[in-house]
Design a protein around this motif. Sequence first.
Motif, PDB file in Angstrom:
ATOM      1  N   GLU A 115       0.917  -0.915   0.239  1.00  0.00           N
ATOM      2  CA  GLU A 115       0.057   0.418  -0.136  1.00  0.00           C
ATOM      3  C   GLU A 115       0.977   1.040  -0.448  1.00  0.00           C
ATOM      4  OE1 GLU A 115      -3.067   2.087   3.090  1.00  0.00           O
ATOM      5  OE2 GLU A 115      -2.829  -0.328   2.516  1.00  0.00           O
ATOM      6  N   GLN A 116       1.203   1.462   0.884  1.00  0.00           N
ATOM      7  CA  GLN A 116       3.235   2.312   0.835  1.00  0.00           C
ATOM      8  C   GLN A 116       3.258   2.693  -0.539  1.00  0.00           C
ATOM      9  OE1 GLN A 116       4.966   2.354   4.208  1.00  0.00           O
ATOM     10  NE2 GLN A 116       3.933   1.872   5.573  1.00  0.00           N
ATOM     11  N   ILE A 117       4.165   1.639  -0.968  1.00  0.00           N
ATOM     12  CA  ILE A 117       4.647   1.676  -2.486  1.00  0.00           C
ATOM     13  C   ILE A 117       3.066   1.864  -3.792  1.00  0.00           C
ATOM     14  CG2 ILE A 117       5.880   0.082  -3.941  1.00  0.00           C
ATOM     15  CD1 ILE A 117       6.888  -1.346  -2.331  1.00  0.00           C
ATOM     16  N   ASN A 118       2.463   1.503  -3.366  1.00  0.00           N
ATOM     17  CA  ASN A 118       1.656   2.015  -4.634  1.00  0.00           C
ATOM     18  C   ASN A 118       1.351   3.690  -4.100  1.00  0.00           C
ATOM     19  OD1 ASN A 118       1.654  -0.203  -5.750  1.00  0.00           O
ATOM     20  ND2 ASN A 118      -0.641  -0.855  -4.522  1.00  0.00           N
ATOM     21  N   LEU A 119       1.246   3.853  -2.708  1.00  0.00           N
ATOM     22  CA  LEU A 119       0.805   5.106  -2.434  1.00  0.00           C
ATOM     23  C   LEU A 119       2.312   6.759  -2.929  1.00  0.00           C
ATOM     24  CD1 LEU A 119      -0.766   7.979  -1.530  1.00  0.00           C
ATOM     25  CD2 LEU A 119       0.396   7.093   0.588  1.00  0.00           C
ATOM     26  N   ASP A 128       9.503  10.332 -12.777  1.00  0.00           N
ATOM     27  CA  ASP A 128      11.238   9.809 -13.050  1.00  0.00           C
ATOM     28  C   ASP A 128      11.347   8.257 -12.329  1.00  0.00           C
ATOM     29  OD1 ASP A 128      13.549  10.079 -12.534  1.00  0.00           O
ATOM     30  OD2 ASP A 128      13.601  10.166 -10.336  1.00  0.00           O
ATOM     31  N   THR A 129      12.100   7.810 -13.783  1.00  0.00           N
ATOM     32  CA  THR A 129      12.412   6.432 -14.727  1.00  0.00           C
ATOM     33  C   THR A 129      12.857   5.749 -13.470  1.00  0.00           C
ATOM     34  OG1 THR A 129      13.963   7.478 -15.586  1.00  0.00           O
ATOM     35  CG2 THR A 129      12.098   6.689 -17.091  1.00  0.00           C
ATOM     36  N   ASP A 130      14.198   6.801 -12.420  1.00  0.00           N
ATOM     37  CA  ASP A 130      15.049   5.997 -11.523  1.00  0.00           C
ATOM     38  C   ASP A 130      13.783   5.398 -10.177  1.00  0.00           C
ATOM     39  OD1 ASP A 130      16.875   5.976 -13.107  1.00  0.00           O
ATOM     40  OD2 ASP A 130      17.758   7.597 -12.722  1.00  0.00           O
ATOM     41  N   TYR A 131      13.350   6.258 -10.159  1.00  0.00           N
ATOM     42  CA  TYR A 131      12.145   6.570  -9.217  1.00  0.00           C
ATOM     43  C   TYR A 131      11.142   5.333  -9.005  1.00  0.00           C
ATOM     44  CZ  TYR A 131       9.029   8.092  -5.285  1.00  0.00           C
ATOM     45  OH  TYR A 131       7.879   8.099  -4.325  1.00  0.00           O
ATOM     46  N   ILE A 132      10.637   5.116 -10.045  1.00  0.00           N
ATOM     47  CA  ILE A 132      10.302   4.059 -10.990  1.00  0.00           C
ATOM     48  C   ILE A 132      10.882   2.647 -10.668  1.00  0.00           C
ATOM     49  CG2 ILE A 132       8.175   2.423 -12.679  1.00  0.00           C
ATOM     50  CD1 ILE A 132       8.024   6.007 -13.311  1.00  0.00           C
ATOM     51  N   SER A 137      12.031  -2.030  -8.180  1.00  0.00           N
ATOM     52  CA  SER A 137      12.564  -3.176  -7.527  1.00  0.00           C
ATOM     53  C   SER A 137      12.276  -3.872  -5.690  1.00  0.00           C
ATOM     54  CB  SER A 137      14.107  -2.753  -7.221  1.00  0.00           C
ATOM     55  OG  SER A 137      15.363  -3.532  -6.413  1.00  0.00           O
ATOM     56  N   LEU A 138      11.698  -3.054  -4.866  1.00  0.00           N
ATOM     57  CA  LEU A 138      11.109  -2.734  -3.855  1.00  0.00           C
ATOM     58  C   LEU A 138      10.072  -3.786  -4.080  1.00  0.00           C
ATOM     59  CD1 LEU A 138      11.380   0.589  -2.223  1.00  0.00           C
ATOM     60  CD2 LEU A 138      12.091  -1.336  -1.863  1.00  0.00           C
ATOM     61  N   THR A 139       8.943  -3.692  -5.289  1.00  0.00           N
ATOM     62  CA  THR A 139       7.930  -4.367  -5.587  1.00  0.00           C
ATOM     63  C   THR A 139       8.072  -5.908  -5.143  1.00  0.00           C
ATOM     64  OG1 THR A 139       6.464  -2.509  -6.002  1.00  0.00           O
ATOM     65  CG2 THR A 139       5.503  -4.862  -6.437  1.00  0.00           C
ATOM     66  N   GLU A 140       9.679  -5.839  -6.679  1.00  0.00           N
ATOM     67  CA  GLU A 140      10.094  -7.276  -6.687  1.00  0.00           C
ATOM     68  C   GLU A 140      10.305  -8.135  -5.541  1.00  0.00           C
ATOM     69  OE1 GLU A 140      13.205  -9.537  -9.262  1.00  0.00           O
ATOM     70  OE2 GLU A 140      12.407  -7.486  -9.641  1.00  0.00           O
ATOM     71  N   ASN A 141      11.304  -7.740  -4.818  1.00  0.00           N
ATOM     72  CA  ASN A 141      11.177  -8.509  -3.521  1.00  0.00           C
ATOM     73  C   ASN A 141      10.352  -8.247  -2.151  1.00  0.00           C
ATOM     74  OD1 ASN A 141      14.582  -7.592  -4.324  1.00  0.00           O
ATOM     75  ND2 ASN A 141      14.750  -6.244  -3.611  1.00  0.00           N
ATOM     76  N   LEU A 142       9.444  -7.837  -1.936  1.00  0.00           N
ATOM     77  CA  LEU A 142       8.798  -7.919  -1.300  1.00  0.00           C
ATOM     78  C   LEU A 142       7.844  -8.951  -1.935  1.00  0.00           C
ATOM     79  CD1 LEU A 142       7.286  -4.304  -0.310  1.00  0.00           C
ATOM     80  CD2 LEU A 142       8.031  -6.170   1.257  1.00  0.00           C
ATOM     81  N   ASN A 143       7.545  -9.464  -4.039  1.00  0.00           N
ATOM     82  CA  ASN A 143       7.065  -9.993  -3.605  1.00  0.00           C
ATOM     83  C   ASN A 143       7.638 -11.693  -3.265  1.00  0.00           C
ATOM     84  OD1 ASN A 143       4.342  -9.024  -4.247  1.00  0.00           O
ATOM     85  ND2 ASN A 143       5.705  -8.513  -6.865  1.00  0.00           N
ATOM     86  N   GLN A 144       9.038 -11.671  -3.092  1.00  0.00           N
ATOM     87  CA  GLN A 144       9.884 -12.744  -3.619  1.00  0.00           C
ATOM     88  C   GLN A 144       9.376 -13.035  -1.852  1.00  0.00           C
ATOM     89  OE1 GLN A 144      13.349 -12.079  -4.449  1.00  0.00           O
ATOM     90  NE2 GLN A 144      12.995 -12.628  -6.271  1.00  0.00           N
TER      91      GLN A 144
END
Length: 180
Positions: A115-119, A128-132, A137-144
């Motif tokens: 929820e915080q990442i989506n916010l 900003d592409t680096d920010y995205i 990357s954070l989403t992928e790590n959390l999914n793992q």
Amino acid sequence: MENKELIKKYFLPCAMYYGLLVGLVLAVKFAFLPLGFRFSIFQLLFIVGTLLVPLVLCYTTKLFRDKFLGGKILWWRAYLFSYLTFFFASLIVAVAHLVYFQFIDQGYIYGEYMEQINLLRSENITGDTDYIALLDSLTENLNQLNQLSAMELTVQFFLQNLTFSTFFSFIPAIFIKKNS
């Protein structure tokens, strides 16, 4: 120098006892993590508790040195005592982690972080592409992490705590050693 008989008699039992106490403190500190998503004061307490761990190790090592060794302890023995104390504390908090992730969490922490990442993703008005990429990357790590079982998460945190204890134990050893 140190009294070898006192060390033989008290070293491991004291490390276990202080490890139990530190483990209970760490378990209470861990309880602040999920509460911190709803009440920011608990997030602050979680962070402060994490930063205080080396000081708690200093205190327990100093107590051991003064109460059981007559105020004298070598650097390597202070390091080993701190390490063992944190090892036993890690065992105690591992039980708390297992109970939490097996019976209580049910994906709560994962959902809150997502929820915080989506916010953050929705507030990126500049594109900003680096920010995205960072958020992806954070989403992928959390999914793992979300794919791990409660036991796997517990073992992961236990090993992480042992790694931290390797470094956290240097602090008490440096400040608590007293040879004469």
